[in-house]
Write a protein that holds these residues in place. Structure first.
Motif, PDB file in Angstrom:
ATOM      1  N   VAL A 239       0.839  -1.202   0.000  1.00 29.57           N
ATOM      2  CA  VAL A 239       0.000   0.000   0.000  1.00 29.57           C
ATOM      3  C   VAL A 239       0.873   1.251   0.000  1.00 29.57           C
ATOM      4  CG1 VAL A 239      -1.781   1.271   1.275  1.00 29.57           C
ATOM      5  CG2 VAL A 239      -1.897  -1.227   1.114  1.00 29.57           C
ATOM      6  N   ILE A 240       2.011   1.203   0.663  1.00 29.85           N
ATOM      7  CA  ILE A 240       3.019   2.249   0.547  1.00 29.85           C
ATOM      8  C   ILE A 240       4.354   1.568   0.255  1.00 29.85           C
ATOM      9  CG2 ILE A 240       1.824   3.869   2.064  1.00 29.85           C
ATOM     10  CD1 ILE A 240       3.773   3.119   4.294  1.00 29.85           C
ATOM     11  N   GLU A 241       5.297   2.327  -0.260  1.00 26.95           N
ATOM     12  CA  GLU A 241       6.591   1.758  -0.625  1.00 26.95           C
ATOM     13  C   GLU A 241       7.454   1.543   0.610  1.00 26.95           C
ATOM     14  OE1 GLU A 241       8.454   4.217  -3.521  1.00 26.95           O
ATOM     15  OE2 GLU A 241       7.148   3.565  -5.160  1.00 26.95           O
ATOM     16  N   GLY A 242       8.399   0.613   0.477  1.00 25.70           N
ATOM     17  CA  GLY A 242       9.366   0.385   1.538  1.00 25.70           C
ATOM     18  C   GLY A 242       9.317  -1.035   2.067  1.00 25.70           C
ATOM     19  N   GLU A 243      10.356  -1.397   2.804  1.00 23.84           N
ATOM     20  CA  GLU A 243      10.450  -2.705   3.435  1.00 23.84           C
ATOM     21  C   GLU A 243      10.152  -2.572   4.926  1.00 23.84           C
ATOM     22  OE1 GLU A 243      10.986  -5.702   2.063  1.00 23.84           O
ATOM     23  OE2 GLU A 243      10.884  -4.707   0.101  1.00 23.84           O
ATOM     24  N   PRO A 244       9.404  -3.515   5.487  1.00 24.29           N
ATOM     25  CA  PRO A 244       9.146  -3.470   6.931  1.00 24.29           C
ATOM     26  C   PRO A 244      10.438  -3.478   7.739  1.00 24.29           C
ATOM     27  CG  PRO A 244       7.680  -5.044   5.865  1.00 24.29           C
ATOM     28  CD  PRO A 244       8.683  -4.624   4.828  1.00 24.29           C
ATOM     29  N   GLU A 245      10.452  -2.687   8.803  1.00 20.98           N
ATOM     30  CA  GLU A 245      11.608  -2.618   9.701  1.00 20.98           C
ATOM     31  C   GLU A 245      11.209  -3.347  10.979  1.00 20.98           C
ATOM     32  OE1 GLU A 245      14.155  -2.338  12.249  1.00 20.98           O
ATOM     33  OE2 GLU A 245      12.944  -0.615  12.828  1.00 20.98           O
ATOM     34  N   THR A 246      11.842  -4.493  11.246  1.00 22.27           N
ATOM     35  CA  THR A 246      11.348  -5.378  12.306  1.00 22.27           C
ATOM     36  C   THR A 246      12.352  -5.671  13.411  1.00 22.27           C
ATOM     37  OG1 THR A 246      11.983  -7.344  11.023  1.00 22.27           O
ATOM     38  CG2 THR A 246       9.752  -6.501  10.704  1.00 22.27           C
ATOM     39  N   GLN A 247      13.511  -5.016  13.400  1.00 19.37           N
ATOM     40  CA  GLN A 247      14.494  -5.307  14.443  1.00 19.37           C
ATOM     41  C   GLN A 247      13.975  -4.855  15.809  1.00 19.37           C
ATOM     42  OE1 GLN A 247      18.558  -4.553  13.503  1.00 19.37           O
ATOM     43  NE2 GLN A 247      19.216  -4.418  15.624  1.00 19.37           N
ATOM     44  N   GLN A 248      14.214  -5.695  16.820  1.00 20.65           N
ATOM     45  CA  GLN A 248      13.773  -5.399  18.176  1.00 20.65           C
ATOM     46  C   GLN A 248      14.849  -4.637  18.944  1.00 20.65           C
ATOM     47  OE1 GLN A 248      10.673  -6.044  18.564  1.00 20.65           O
ATOM     48  NE2 GLN A 248      10.542  -7.275  16.687  1.00 20.65           N
ATOM     49  N   ARG A 249      14.455  -4.030  20.043  1.00 22.06           N
ATOM     50  CA  ARG A 249      15.412  -3.242  20.830  1.00 22.06           C
ATOM     51  C   ARG A 249      16.538  -4.103  21.401  1.00 22.06           C
ATOM     52  NH1 ARG A 249      14.655   1.935  21.292  1.00 22.06           N
ATOM     53  NH2 ARG A 249      12.604   2.928  21.438  1.00 22.06           N
ATOM     54  N   ASP A 250      16.252  -5.405  21.618  1.00 22.01           N
ATOM     55  CA  ASP A 250      17.298  -6.277  22.163  1.00 22.01           C
ATOM     56  C   ASP A 250      18.244  -6.795  21.081  1.00 22.01           C
ATOM     57  OD1 ASP A 250      15.817  -8.181  20.818  1.00 22.01           O
ATOM     58  OD2 ASP A 250      15.295  -9.343  22.591  1.00 22.01           O
ATOM     59  N   GLY A 251      18.044  -6.348  19.828  1.00 21.06           N
ATOM     60  CA  GLY A 251      18.921  -6.740  18.745  1.00 21.06           C
ATOM     61  C   GLY A 251      18.423  -7.901  17.917  1.00 21.06           C
ATOM     62  N   SER A 252      17.401  -8.635  18.430  1.00 22.14           N
ATOM     63  CA  SER A 252      16.852  -9.731  17.636  1.00 22.14           C
ATOM     64  C   SER A 252      16.167  -9.170  16.401  1.00 22.14           C
ATOM     65  CB  SER A 252      15.872 -10.567  18.460  1.00 22.14           C
ATOM     66  OG  SER A 252      14.816  -9.757  18.950  1.00 22.14           O
ATOM     67  N   ALA A 253      16.205  -9.944  15.333  1.00 27.98           N
ATOM     68  CA  ALA A 253      15.770  -9.412  14.041  1.00 27.98           C
ATOM     69  C   ALA A 253      14.362  -9.815  13.661  1.00 27.98           C
ATOM     70  CB  ALA A 253      16.737  -9.875  12.949  1.00 27.98           C
ATOM     71  N   ALA A 254      13.743 -10.718  14.421  1.00 28.16           N
ATOM     72  CA  ALA A 254      12.468 -11.268  13.968  1.00 28.16           C
ATOM     73  C   ALA A 254      11.478 -11.389  15.115  1.00 28.16           C
ATOM     74  CB  ALA A 254      12.693 -12.647  13.334  1.00 28.16           C
ATOM     75  N   THR A 255      10.212 -11.422  14.748  1.00 26.77           N
ATOM     76  CA  THR A 255       9.139 -11.714  15.690  1.00 26.77           C
ATOM     77  C   THR A 255       9.212 -13.184  16.090  1.00 26.77           C
ATOM     78  OG1 THR A 255       7.692 -10.011  14.776  1.00 26.77           O
ATOM     79  CG2 THR A 255       6.624 -11.847  15.921  1.00 26.77           C
ATOM     80  N   ARG A 256       9.015 -13.457  17.368  1.00 23.91           N
ATOM     81  CA  ARG A 256       9.010 -14.828  17.877  1.00 23.91           C
ATOM     82  C   ARG A 256       7.570 -15.339  17.891  1.00 23.91           C
ATOM     83  NH1 ARG A 256      11.440 -16.536  23.832  1.00 23.91           N
ATOM     84  NH2 ARG A 256      10.915 -18.772  23.763  1.00 23.91           N
ATOM     85  N   HIS A 257       7.286 -16.369  17.101  1.00 18.91           N
ATOM     86  CA  HIS A 257       5.936 -16.918  17.038  1.00 18.91           C
ATOM     87  C   HIS A 257       5.688 -17.847  18.225  1.00 18.91           C
ATOM     88  CE1 HIS A 257       4.818 -15.273  13.159  1.00 18.91           C
ATOM     89  NE2 HIS A 257       5.989 -15.638  12.684  1.00 18.91           N
ATOM     90  N   MET A 258       4.581 -17.601  18.920  1.00 13.49           N
ATOM     91  CA  MET A 258       4.234 -18.325  20.136  1.00 13.49           C
ATOM     92  C   MET A 258       2.814 -18.889  20.006  1.00 13.49           C
ATOM     93  SD  MET A 258       7.068 -17.547  21.722  1.00 13.49           S
ATOM     94  CE  MET A 258       6.839 -18.016  23.442  1.00 13.49           C
ATOM     95  N   MET A 259       2.380 -19.637  21.009  1.00 17.33           N
ATOM     96  CA  MET A 259       1.000 -20.114  21.019  1.00 17.33           C
ATOM     97  C   MET A 259       0.536 -20.355  22.453  1.00 17.33           C
ATOM     98  SD  MET A 259       1.241 -24.034  19.598  1.00 17.33           S
ATOM     99  CE  MET A 259       1.983 -25.353  20.567  1.00 17.33           C
ATOM    100  N   VAL A 260      -0.768 -20.212  22.637  1.00 12.74           N
ATOM    101  CA  VAL A 260      -1.453 -20.635  23.860  1.00 12.74           C
ATOM    102  C   VAL A 260      -2.490 -21.641  23.399  1.00 12.74           C
ATOM    103  CG1 VAL A 260      -2.819 -19.934  25.854  1.00 12.74           C
ATOM    104  CG2 VAL A 260      -1.074 -18.383  24.927  1.00 12.74           C
TER     105      VAL A 260
END
Length: 344
Positions: A239-260
């Motif tokens: 919808v807009i140009e650009g790449e998602p920026e996903t780095q976390q403050r702790d330096g990890s680069a990705a979302t951690r997938h979890m489940m309940v």
């Protein structure tokens, strides 16, 4: 399928290019205003060809990060840079938002347990019906922004239900990764059938929720993640140009997938009392570990009750107010997403 006529009026022409901002008018007769209405801000930005992203906040009135993030986007999004359409409703349940409560002060209902709603029902049911029947069919992607409000604190996360359709499940998990919160939680809830998320999923639309804080305050990092996340979603879907920026403050680069996955992830208060937790959201948890002590300060000689976690994992939700009632959730533990366990 024909949708029953809504009592809410809408000034927006969703087929029109450019930016439009106005208010939905929901009728609410009162002793002092027979023809009174409640005004709900709505913004549409459309240009070119592309998907429609629906952003909603304030379905619960004591959850602040979503309305802040969506309002910021609504003020700053340049129509010339859009390819598609973005519909933004920063604070949908305005009576609850202005009252700073989860439940609507009009009818004492949790709007997120009123879907798909009823145009002739209570005020919350009328709002739910309009959102489900008149706005949602326009969307390809829905991001409904929440926090844990006054009832709990939450690890900063997106969330989704487990979806039997593998294609839609992957698209939703990819969208969650693009949003870029520290966690994405796939969950089976206590009471999910009448939620907005369930309505979105029944239509086969990509549906993400968020939990970006809680404890009745504005979470600074939650606002940052929320603002960045809505931008990332627009980028992810082109919808807009650009790449998602996903780095976390702790330096990890990705979302951690979890489940309940099952009830063992939930810990409930066995009695009414004053709860003293031992952990904060984001902490690692071991099964059998103490979640905290339930104190009975009004009974001097009554010993506290220890509540224990039943599941290894990471603390997703932690009780907010110190005083809890019997049956209140005092902790929710998530564990790393496992496709085989999720599908079982």
């Amino acid at each position: 399928m024909q949708v029953e006529k809504s009592r809410i009026s809408n000034p927006i022409d969703f087929d029109k290019n450019g930016r439009q901002a106005g208010v939905l008018r929901a009728p609410l007769a009162r002793n002092t205003s027979a023809w009174g209405v409640i005004e709900i801000p709505i913004i549409s930005v459309k240009n070119g060809k592309g998907p429609t992203v629906l952003l909603t906040g304030g379905i619960h009135g004591d959850e602040y990060e979503g309305p802040i993030a969506i309002s910021h986007l609504a003020r700053t999004l340049d129509p010339a840079k859009v390819q598609g359409r973005v519909i933004m409703i920063p604070a949908y349940n305005i009576p609850a938002v202005l009252n700073d409560t989860r439940l609507s002060p009009v009818d004492n209902r949790d709007m997120n347990r009123c879907f798909p709603g009823n145009p002739k029902g209570t005020f919350s049911e009328m709002l739910a019906h309009f959102l489900d029947g008149y706005i949602l069919p326009l969307a390809d992607v829905s991001v409904d922004m929440h926090t844990a409000g006054h009832s709990a604190d939450s690890a900063l996360s997106t969330n989704m239900h487990y979806l039997p359709d593998p294609g839609l499940r992957k698209k939703t998990m990819d969208a969650a990764a693009a949003f870029g919160a520290p966690f994405n939680t796939v969950f089976w809830g206590v009471d999910e059938g009448a939620t907005f998320t369930s309505c979105v999923e029944r239509r086969g639309i990509i549906s993400l929720g968020t939990e970006l804080g809680g404890w009745g305050r504005v979470n600074i990092e939650g606002v940052r993640i929320g603002r960045r996340g809505v931008d990332n979603i627009l980028k992810h879907f082109g919808v807009i140009e650009g790449e998602p920026e996903t780095q976390q403050r702790d330096g990890s680069a990705a979302t951690r997938h979890m489940m309940v996955r099952d009830p063992a992830g939930y810990s409930f208060a066995p009695a009414a009392g004053l709860f003293e937790p031992t952990k904060v959201v984001g902490d690692a948890i071991e099964a059998g570990e103490s979640a905290g002590l339930l104190h009975f300060v009004e009974e001097v000689d009554r010993a506290p009750i220890e509540v224990k976690y039943q599941r290894d994992g990471v603390l997703w939700m932690s009780a907010g107010p110190g005083r809890v009632a019997r049956g209140d959730t005092i902790g929710v533990v998530m564990r790393d997403y496992d496709e085989a366990l999720a599908a079982a």
